[in-house]
Design a protein around this motif. Structure first.
Motif, PDB file in Angstrom:
ATOM      1  N   GLY A  46       0.798  -1.209   0.000  1.00 26.31           N
ATOM      2  CA  GLY A  46       0.000   0.000   0.000  1.00 26.31           C
ATOM      3  C   GLY A  46       0.835   1.265   0.000  1.00 26.31           C
ATOM      4  N   ALA A  47       0.369   2.270  -0.727  1.00 28.88           N
ATOM      5  CA  ALA A  47       1.062   3.558  -0.759  1.00 28.88           C
ATOM      6  C   ALA A  47       0.986   4.209   0.623  1.00 28.88           C
ATOM      7  CB  ALA A  47       0.432   4.466  -1.810  1.00 28.88           C
ATOM      8  N   VAL A  48       2.055   4.894   0.994  1.00 28.23           N
ATOM      9  CA  VAL A  48       2.106   5.586   2.287  1.00 28.23           C
ATOM     10  C   VAL A  48       1.778   7.060   2.057  1.00 28.23           C
ATOM     11  CG1 VAL A  48       3.548   6.218   4.246  1.00 28.23           C
ATOM     12  CG2 VAL A  48       3.814   3.974   3.170  1.00 28.23           C
ATOM     13  N   ILE A  49       0.643   7.501   2.594  1.00 32.02           N
ATOM     14  CA  ILE A  49       0.194   8.881   2.424  1.00 32.02           C
ATOM     15  C   ILE A  49       0.553   9.681   3.656  1.00 32.02           C
ATOM     16  CG2 ILE A  49      -1.808  10.373   2.046  1.00 32.02           C
ATOM     17  CD1 ILE A  49      -3.190   8.023   0.678  1.00 32.02           C
ATOM     18  N   ASP A  50       1.332  10.719   3.483  1.00 32.68           N
ATOM     19  CA  ASP A  50       1.713  11.627   4.570  1.00 32.68           C
ATOM     20  C   ASP A  50       1.061  12.975   4.281  1.00 32.68           C
ATOM     21  OD1 ASP A  50       2.853  13.329   6.401  1.00 32.68           O
ATOM     22  OD2 ASP A  50       4.910  12.658   6.083  1.00 32.68           O
ATOM     23  N   SER A  51      -0.115  13.201   4.884  1.00 30.09           N
ATOM     24  CA  SER A  51      -0.840  14.436   4.607  1.00 30.09           C
ATOM     25  C   SER A  51      -0.192  15.639   5.280  1.00 30.09           C
ATOM     26  CB  SER A  51      -2.299  14.303   5.037  1.00 30.09           C
ATOM     27  OG  SER A  51      -2.391  13.917   6.386  1.00 30.09           O
ATOM     28  N   LEU A  52       0.640  15.400   6.298  1.00 30.22           N
ATOM     29  CA  LEU A  52       1.316  16.517   6.955  1.00 30.22           C
ATOM     30  C   LEU A  52       2.326  17.161   6.003  1.00 30.22           C
ATOM     31  CD1 LEU A  52       1.653  18.058   9.648  1.00 30.22           C
ATOM     32  CD2 LEU A  52       3.492  16.462  10.203  1.00 30.22           C
ATOM     33  N   ASN A  53       3.100  16.315   5.319  1.00 35.49           N
ATOM     34  CA  ASN A  53       4.101  16.818   4.368  1.00 35.49           C
ATOM     35  C   ASN A  53       3.622  16.761   2.927  1.00 35.49           C
ATOM     36  OD1 ASN A  53       6.327  17.297   6.295  1.00 35.49           O
ATOM     37  ND2 ASN A  53       6.223  15.079   6.592  1.00 35.49           N
ATOM     38  N   ARG A  54       2.394  16.296   2.739  1.00 33.33           N
ATOM     39  CA  ARG A  54       1.775  16.179   1.403  1.00 33.33           C
ATOM     40  C   ARG A  54       2.655  15.355   0.461  1.00 33.33           C
ATOM     41  NH1 ARG A  54       0.704  21.582   2.569  1.00 33.33           N
ATOM     42  NH2 ARG A  54       2.122  22.406   0.981  1.00 33.33           N
ATOM     43  N   THR A  55       2.989  14.151   0.896  1.00 28.39           N
ATOM     44  CA  THR A  55       3.768  13.233   0.067  1.00 28.39           C
ATOM     45  C   THR A  55       3.083  11.872   0.030  1.00 28.39           C
ATOM     46  OG1 THR A  55       5.145  12.480   1.917  1.00 28.39           O
ATOM     47  CG2 THR A  55       5.957  14.359   0.622  1.00 28.39           C
ATOM     48  N   VAL A  56       3.324  11.149  -1.060  1.00 29.53           N
ATOM     49  CA  VAL A  56       2.861   9.767  -1.197  1.00 29.53           C
ATOM     50  C   VAL A  56       4.051   8.940  -1.672  1.00 29.53           C
ATOM     51  CG1 VAL A  56       1.236   8.177  -2.266  1.00 29.53           C
ATOM     52  CG2 VAL A  56       0.548  10.545  -1.843  1.00 29.53           C
ATOM     53  N   ILE A  57       4.327   7.829  -0.964  1.00 29.96           N
ATOM     54  CA  ILE A  57       5.411   6.935  -1.368  1.00 29.96           C
ATOM     55  C   ILE A  57       4.794   5.640  -1.865  1.00 29.96           C
ATOM     56  CG2 ILE A  57       7.459   5.668  -0.630  1.00 29.96           C
ATOM     57  CD1 ILE A  57       7.912   7.766   1.494  1.00 29.96           C
ATOM     58  N   PHE A  58       5.156   5.269  -3.112  1.00 34.43           N
ATOM     59  CA  PHE A  58       4.716   4.017  -3.722  1.00 34.43           C
ATOM     60  C   PHE A  58       5.885   3.030  -3.696  1.00 34.43           C
ATOM     61  CE2 PHE A  58       2.192   7.353  -5.666  1.00 34.43           C
ATOM     62  CZ  PHE A  58       0.906   6.825  -5.714  1.00 34.43           C
ATOM     63  N   TYR A  59       5.551   1.746  -3.547  1.00 35.83           N
ATOM     64  CA  TYR A  59       6.580   0.701  -3.563  1.00 35.83           C
ATOM     65  C   TYR A  59       6.350  -0.188  -4.781  1.00 35.83           C
ATOM     66  CZ  TYR A  59       7.452   2.284   1.172  1.00 35.83           C
ATOM     67  OH  TYR A  59       7.759   3.064   2.267  1.00 35.83           O
ATOM     68  N   PHE A  60       7.368  -0.273  -5.654  1.00 30.95           N
ATOM     69  CA  PHE A  60       7.245  -1.007  -6.908  1.00 30.95           C
ATOM     70  C   PHE A  60       8.328  -2.071  -7.033  1.00 30.95           C
ATOM     71  CE2 PHE A  60       5.486   3.228  -8.067  1.00 30.95           C
ATOM     72  CZ  PHE A  60       4.214   2.834  -8.467  1.00 30.95           C
ATOM     73  N   PRO A  61       8.003  -3.191  -7.685  1.00 31.75           N
ATOM     74  CA  PRO A  61       9.047  -4.167  -8.031  1.00 31.75           C
ATOM     75  C   PRO A  61       9.840  -3.642  -9.226  1.00 31.75           C
ATOM     76  CG  PRO A  61       6.947  -4.856  -8.938  1.00 31.75           C
ATOM     77  CD  PRO A  61       6.661  -3.616  -8.124  1.00 31.75           C
ATOM     78  N   GLU A  62      10.932  -4.292  -9.537  1.00 33.07           N
ATOM     79  CA  GLU A  62      11.793  -3.777 -10.597  1.00 33.07           C
ATOM     80  C   GLU A  62      11.224  -3.958 -11.999  1.00 33.07           C
ATOM     81  OE1 GLU A  62      15.129  -6.877 -11.725  1.00 33.07           O
ATOM     82  OE2 GLU A  62      15.313  -6.332  -9.633  1.00 33.07           O
TER      83      GLU A  62
END
Length: 522
Positions: A46-62
């Motif tokens: 699952g994507a990590v949503i940080d609404s405090l810093n307004r960032t989203v981190i996605f994790y993908f395979p190669e």
């Protein structure tokens, strides 16, 4: 975290009603445009949503082309608009991408792709493992100084993700490495030029690094692939070396490591790698201390009005509870009890209860955690999770008993859990962030702890979903992402309802927990 009704809030409602007849010249409030949910095709978690810093981190395979990411679904907060429909089009995340969300004002969000690519390079007769410098696109491998550097067999080579091409192809070829060899790595139409160096070295075996914990230490060495390796260690100043047992040793080609165990805390040791009659340089290291969490047996409490606090009045606070939220409409639901594992002192009794009246109420999960209750956000909570801590324990042990209850309250996404037995949880984590982790349970800007987050150094947990009538001992290992990362904070939570952060649990579930202890050996 719970509903709060005061005379001030009632007065505020009356003022709002009266003000309906008054001309409003006040500008719109600054309300952040939030992204609530998002998924991308091919993501591994699952994507990590940080609404405090307004960032989203996605994790993908190669295998995924992060230069062409497809967003499969997303959910915005009420009234929020995706300016330019950016989320409906392929997004280039080969570098952090930005999108604009609008709610009265425009807010920039950053989308980040976290992609792990398995890269490797090895040669026949190699000493140790290759250094692969991705930003510089450079590879350095070492070979015995007596080897013919003009005729080096490349045993393996992979510098790009799956589907990459390499020009010239080196794997299986004999190559002249008198000078750096350049190769073009191409994937998804993006060519990169890499430089590969092979350098002679006189060392047949090297003691590379030591990561000292408290009762264990992780040691690493390198040597010529195919040889037998090992380590020896001793207390600094002693004359006799002790050889590390084979069962503590792991060998991978020219790279090998061992976990030294049963060491003494706060003691200086020496360790060296060997292969046959050849020895690497001895490295000195000092082990850490056996540090415990204050009030880990939950013997210290004091009552402030209706709020039970898990520390002595005027003493040092280490643990906290959700009582400050729960007591706005009822008594504390995380309290001391004389029903203990040892028959003396106190334990923590954590009760999940529905507090409030009808639809105005909310589920309050019984919990105790390392950190501080910061404040309520409407009927939700904001917590500061973690206290400063730099040691590296290996396990957490303690005692608990549990009375489960059918899940009676659920939130969006957890409707199918209703009627199932509730589950208690005890978890511990070490993180290396610059500040404690902020928990926000409000769905509009929710931020919960992610065991897979980049900030996590180690994590472990135990769960029970059935009745445990009498105290039982429990113990779980902490799984570390790296032996070298030093934590800055420790987090620990005990909860009668695993999904209490989502206001999902069983009214009447009760967890008793007592006599926690950090262990430092294997």
């Amino acid at each position: 975290m719970k509903l709060k009704i005061t005379l001030i809030s009632v007065a505020a409602v009356l003022v709002f009603v009266i003000s309906g007849c008054i001309k409003n010249d006040i500008p719109y409030a600054r309300i952040q445009a939030n992204l609530l949910e998002i998924e991308a095709e091919g993501q591994t978690s699952g994507a990590v949503i940080d609404s405090l810093n307004r960032t989203v981190i996605f994790y993908f395979p190669e295998v995924i082309d992060i230069g062409h990411v497809i967003i499969s679904s997303y959910k915005l907060a009420e009234g929020v608009v995706d300016v330019g429909d950016s989320l409906s089009m392929p997004i280039d995340m080969s570098t952090p991408a930005t999108i604009t969300l609008r709610l009265y004002q425009d807010y920039q969000w950053t989308l980040i792709a976290n992609q792990t690519i398995d890269r490797y390079f090895s040669i026949e007769g190699q000493i140790g493992t290759s250094t692969i410098d991705v930003p510089a696109r450079r590879v350095i491998a070492y070979i015995n100084e007596n080897a013919d550097i003009k005729n080096v067999l490349v045993e393996s080579c992979k510098l790009g993700p799956e589907g990459w091409t390499e020009t010239p192809e080196l794997e299986g070829q004999t190559v002249d490495f008198t000078h750096a060899v350049g190769v073009i790595v191409d994937y998804y139409g993006t060519p990169q030029i890499w430089q590969i160096y092979v350098e002679p070295t006189e060392s047949k075996v090297t003691t590379t690094t030591v990561d000292a914990w408290t009762n264990v230490a992780w040691v690493y060495g390198e040597g010529e692939a195919g040889l037998d390796f090992g380590f020896e260690y001793r207390i600094a100043g002693d004359t006799q070396w002790t050889q590390v047992p084979d069962e503590w040793l792991t060998v991978d080609g020219g790279k090998f490591q061992a976990c030294l165990r049963h060491l003494s805390a706060s003691t200086t040791y020496e360790v060296r790698a060997f292969s046959g009659e050849d020895y690497g340089a001895a490295l000195e290291f000092t082990t850490g201390v056996n540090e415990q969490m204050p009030n880990e047996s939950f013997d210290s409490w004091w009552l402030d009005g209706k709020v039970w606090n898990p520390w002595s009045e005027g003493g040092i606070q280490f643990w906290d509870t959700g009582n400050k939220g729960a007591t706005t409409l009822g008594p504390s639901n995380s309290v001391p009890t004389e029903d203990t594992s040892s028959g003396t002192g106190y334990a923590a009794m954590l009760q999940t209860k529905f507090v409030g009246i009808g639809s105005l109420g909310k589920l309050a999960a019984g919990n105790i955690y390392v950190g501080n209750f910061v404040r309520t956000d409407g009927t939700n909570g904001i917590l500061s999770m973690g206290k400063p801590f730099t040691q590296r324990p290996t396990k957490l042990k303690g005692y608990l008993k549990y009375q489960t209850a059918p899940i009676s309250s659920t939130s969006a996404g957890f409707e199918d859990f209703k009627g199932r037995p509730d589950t208690c949880i005890v978890w511990l984590s070490l993180i290396d962030s610059t500040e404690p982790f902020e928990i926000r349970t409000n769905p509009k800007n929710r931020q919960l702890f992610d065991p897979d987050g980049d900030y996590v150094v180690a994590y472990g947990k135990i769960e029970y979903g059935e009745n445990i009538e009498n105290y039982i001992p429990f113990e779980f290992d902490l799984k570390y992402k790296s032996t070298s990362r030093v934590p800055t904070y420790i987090l620990c939570t005990c909860s009668a309802s695993k999904y209490g952060d989502y206001f999902t649990g069983g009214n009447g579930a009760v967890l008793y927990v007592d006599d926690l202890e950090l262990l430092y050996d294997y």
